[in-house]
Structure formats: structure tokens, C-alpha cells
Design a protein around this motif. Sequence first.
Motif, PDB file in Angstrom:
ATOM      1  N   ALA A  74      10.944  22.925  47.441  1.00  0.00           N
ATOM      2  CA  ALA A  74      11.675  21.724  47.828  1.00  0.00           C
ATOM      3  C   ALA A  74      10.934  20.492  47.328  1.00  0.00           C
ATOM      4  O   ALA A  74       9.718  20.361  47.539  1.00  0.00           O
ATOM      5  CB  ALA A  74      11.831  21.662  49.348  1.00  0.00           C
ATOM      6  N   GLN A  75      11.661  19.601  46.678  1.00  0.00           N
ATOM      7  CA  GLN A  75      11.088  18.343  46.213  1.00  0.00           C
ATOM      8  C   GLN A  75      11.063  17.362  47.381  1.00  0.00           C
ATOM      9  O   GLN A  75      12.105  16.982  47.909  1.00  0.00           O
ATOM     10  CB  GLN A  75      11.918  17.779  45.057  1.00  0.00           C
ATOM     11  CG  GLN A  75      11.279  16.624  44.326  1.00  0.00           C
ATOM     12  CD  GLN A  75      10.042  17.039  43.535  1.00  0.00           C
ATOM     13  OE1 GLN A  75       9.955  18.175  43.071  1.00  0.00           O
ATOM     14  NE2 GLN A  75       9.100  16.129  43.390  1.00  0.00           N
ATOM     15  N   ILE A  76       9.855  16.959  47.780  1.00  0.00           N
ATOM     16  CA  ILE A  76       9.699  16.092  48.949  1.00  0.00           C
ATOM     17  C   ILE A  76       9.558  14.626  48.545  1.00  0.00           C
ATOM     18  O   ILE A  76      10.215  13.745  49.101  1.00  0.00           O
ATOM     19  CB  ILE A  76       8.474  16.526  49.786  1.00  0.00           C
ATOM     20  CG1 ILE A  76       8.619  17.999  50.207  1.00  0.00           C
ATOM     21  CG2 ILE A  76       8.325  15.629  51.007  1.00  0.00           C
ATOM     22  CD1 ILE A  76       9.826  18.294  51.059  1.00  0.00           C
ATOM     23  N   LYS A  77       8.684  14.341  47.607  1.00  0.00           N
ATOM     24  CA  LYS A  77       8.475  12.980  47.129  1.00  0.00           C
ATOM     25  C   LYS A  77       8.504  12.966  45.603  1.00  0.00           C
ATOM     26  O   LYS A  77       8.097  13.928  44.947  1.00  0.00           O
ATOM     27  CB  LYS A  77       7.116  12.440  47.615  1.00  0.00           C
ATOM     28  CG  LYS A  77       7.024  12.219  49.130  1.00  0.00           C
ATOM     29  CD  LYS A  77       7.843  11.023  49.555  1.00  0.00           C
ATOM     30  CE  LYS A  77       7.853  10.842  51.064  1.00  0.00           C
ATOM     31  NZ  LYS A  77       6.536  10.466  51.621  1.00  0.00           N
ATOM     32  N   GLY A  78       8.962  11.846  45.040  1.00  0.00           N
ATOM     33  CA  GLY A  78       8.996  11.709  43.589  1.00  0.00           C
ATOM     34  C   GLY A  78      10.066  12.580  42.941  1.00  0.00           C
ATOM     35  O   GLY A  78      10.856  13.244  43.611  1.00  0.00           O
TER      36      GLY A  78
ATOM     37  N   ILE B 241       8.391  12.994  36.617  1.00  0.00           N
ATOM     38  CA  ILE B 241       9.111  12.002  35.821  1.00  0.00           C
ATOM     39  C   ILE B 241       9.391  10.716  36.600  1.00  0.00           C
ATOM     40  O   ILE B 241      10.017   9.793  36.075  1.00  0.00           O
ATOM     41  CB  ILE B 241      10.443  12.572  35.292  1.00  0.00           C
ATOM     42  CG1 ILE B 241      11.317  13.057  36.443  1.00  0.00           C
ATOM     43  CG2 ILE B 241      10.178  13.695  34.300  1.00  0.00           C
ATOM     44  CD1 ILE B 241      12.701  13.513  36.011  1.00  0.00           C
ATOM     45  N   SER B 242       8.918  10.630  37.827  1.00  0.00           N
ATOM     46  CA  SER B 242       9.086   9.410  38.621  1.00  0.00           C
ATOM     47  C   SER B 242       7.871   8.512  38.457  1.00  0.00           C
ATOM     48  O   SER B 242       6.878   8.887  37.831  1.00  0.00           O
ATOM     49  CB  SER B 242       9.275   9.757  40.102  1.00  0.00           C
ATOM     50  OG  SER B 242       8.160  10.504  40.569  1.00  0.00           O
ATOM     51  N   LYS B 243       7.936   7.328  39.025  1.00  0.00           N
ATOM     52  CA  LYS B 243       6.818   6.389  38.964  1.00  0.00           C
ATOM     53  C   LYS B 243       5.899   6.529  40.165  1.00  0.00           C
ATOM     54  O   LYS B 243       4.963   5.745  40.327  1.00  0.00           O
ATOM     55  CB  LYS B 243       7.349   4.949  38.874  1.00  0.00           C
ATOM     56  CG  LYS B 243       8.102   4.668  37.577  1.00  0.00           C
ATOM     57  CD  LYS B 243       8.558   3.220  37.521  1.00  0.00           C
ATOM     58  CE  LYS B 243       9.296   2.944  36.217  1.00  0.00           C
ATOM     59  NZ  LYS B 243       9.764   1.523  36.140  1.00  0.00           N
ATOM     60  N   GLN B 244       6.152   7.516  40.983  1.00  0.00           N
ATOM     61  CA  GLN B 244       5.315   7.764  42.150  1.00  0.00           C
ATOM     62  C   GLN B 244       4.837   9.208  42.151  1.00  0.00           C
ATOM     63  O   GLN B 244       5.301  10.040  41.366  1.00  0.00           O
ATOM     64  CB  GLN B 244       6.091   7.466  43.434  1.00  0.00           C
ATOM     65  CG  GLN B 244       7.255   8.409  43.662  1.00  0.00           C
ATOM     66  CD  GLN B 244       8.032   8.100  44.922  1.00  0.00           C
ATOM     67  OE1 GLN B 244       9.227   7.862  44.890  1.00  0.00           O
ATOM     68  NE2 GLN B 244       7.361   8.104  46.053  1.00  0.00           N
ATOM     69  N   ILE B 245       3.905   9.503  43.021  1.00  0.00           N
ATOM     70  CA  ILE B 245       3.371  10.856  43.142  1.00  0.00           C
ATOM     71  C   ILE B 245       4.482  11.829  43.534  1.00  0.00           C
ATOM     72  O   ILE B 245       5.350  11.507  44.338  1.00  0.00           O
ATOM     73  CB  ILE B 245       2.238  10.893  44.186  1.00  0.00           C
ATOM     74  CG1 ILE B 245       0.972  10.249  43.614  1.00  0.00           C
ATOM     75  CG2 ILE B 245       1.933  12.318  44.635  1.00  0.00           C
ATOM     76  CD1 ILE B 245      -0.177  10.194  44.588  1.00  0.00           C
ATOM     77  N   SER B 246       4.447  13.001  42.941  1.00  0.00           N
ATOM     78  CA  SER B 246       5.383  14.064  43.285  1.00  0.00           C
ATOM     79  C   SER B 246       4.725  15.015  44.284  1.00  0.00           C
ATOM     80  O   SER B 246       3.556  15.390  44.122  1.00  0.00           O
ATOM     81  CB  SER B 246       5.788  14.840  42.030  1.00  0.00           C
ATOM     82  OG  SER B 246       6.468  16.032  42.364  1.00  0.00           O
ATOM     83  N   ILE B 247       5.479  15.381  45.318  1.00  0.00           N
ATOM     84  CA  ILE B 247       5.019  16.377  46.292  1.00  0.00           C
ATOM     85  C   ILE B 247       6.119  17.419  46.450  1.00  0.00           C
ATOM     86  O   ILE B 247       7.283  17.073  46.671  1.00  0.00           O
ATOM     87  CB  ILE B 247       4.694  15.742  47.656  1.00  0.00           C
ATOM     88  CG1 ILE B 247       3.549  14.739  47.526  1.00  0.00           C
ATOM     89  CG2 ILE B 247       4.326  16.834  48.675  1.00  0.00           C
ATOM     90  CD1 ILE B 247       3.212  14.013  48.822  1.00  0.00           C
TER      91      ILE B 247
END
Length: 243
Positions: free
Chosen positions: A182-186, A230-236
Amino acid sequence: MKLISRKKCILGPKNTIFHYIRKPLDCSVCTNKTTIDTVTKITQTEFEEKYAYTGRPLVVRDAARYWKAMEAFDYEFFKHLNDISQMHLCQFINYNEEFKNLNELFAMDVARIREKMLLEPWYVGWSVCDPIAVAILRDYYEKPSFLPKTSENYIVDWIFMGTPGHGAKLHIDDVHLPSWQAQIKGKKRWIIKTPTECLYTCEDTFSVDMKPGDIIVLDSNRWYHSTEVISKQISITVGAEYD
């Protein structure tokens, strides 16, 4: 009783023997397909019939959007969890070979989490095998609702975290069960390469972009895959195998 997952394995995660003994993919799951199947809703019955154990990849949009993890999980959350539990005893994968363990990851300069993300990128993954940490984490997320009623999440959960422009290189996992993430952040892009046995009947490469709340189901021991933030923030990302 000590968890088996804390014992060192004879064969480490980088050994390639699993690549040769994996179960071959039934190529009918990708024949005449040019994209990964993507749905917004799916019943347990439909998922079990078409995806659960067939090896066919699936993305379910917004399936995790209401989990508490969507708001709570960030770098500081996991740093605190590592301080109060024993996550550092579990398996740790560093894709750019900088950090040797979770203690080093959570000792980094906080500037690398903010203004220096693009200058000093990193991407890691780790298993959560400590019972205390598992209990805490599962208060923030749950087994995806579309998984079969009789299925159970494996005792070990996985966390993947990293900065923009980085990710996991092309690989195949040394696991024996299908899994969900599951993609939580980013936002993160998945590149999925067709197994060798299906190269003449299926597309060579598939890709899909995951946004917060999306869940991907993949037999990662059959499909070679890589990821890129691919986002500008950290991916979790969080995930687990299921039986």
C-alpha cells in the motif's frame, strides 16, 4: 519463544538460487494485455477468482485511503518506533549501500529529510518481525478488505521508504507467497518485467504509478520489478505476504 524470522538464514537475500526454483508464471495472465489491471473496487470473490493466487498483477485505487497510517506514518514515526522496539533485529535492505541498519538510517541529519532530499537521495526497505512493532503498526493499517476471507497476512510486514528520484533496482524477491503493498505517502512508479517464460506471448514491460491510498498486488517472486519515487516528497509503502 523466539521468532524464526530473527534467525540468520543459510542463504541470504542476495542469493540467486530462488530465481531458478521459482514457480513458472501461467502466461495467460498477461497475454494480450498492455497495462496492469486497475480497479477502484473489487469484491473478495472476484479477487480470489481472478487475482489472489493466479500471479496476475492488480492495482486497487484508494483501497487504503481511510487507514490511520495515511496521516500518521512519516520518518519521525518510524524513528520513534525503532527506539521503543527491536526493528533493527529484522532484515534490512539498503538499495544504495549507504546505511548498514535502521539505527544508521534514523541517525541521519534531519536536513536530509527536508531541504537536502534531492541532493542526497536514499531508499531502503526493512521487515518488521518484532511483535511489539508489529502490534503497533497494525493498529494503523489492516488486511486489505478485498483479500479472501480465509487468507492471513504473514507475521512479517515490510516497510519501504525513500526520497524522490530513487528506488529499488530491477530484482525478483526471495519469497514464496503473493503480497500486497500500500502506498502511504508520496508517489511511486512500478516497472514490472515479464518473466522469461512469457516473453514471446506477453508485453516485455508494464508500468503503473501509485499514489497515496493505492494498493498493488504482485507475485514478486515471479515478476521482475523495480520502483522509482516520482513525487517531490518521501515515499512510504507498507505491505505483507498473504497465504
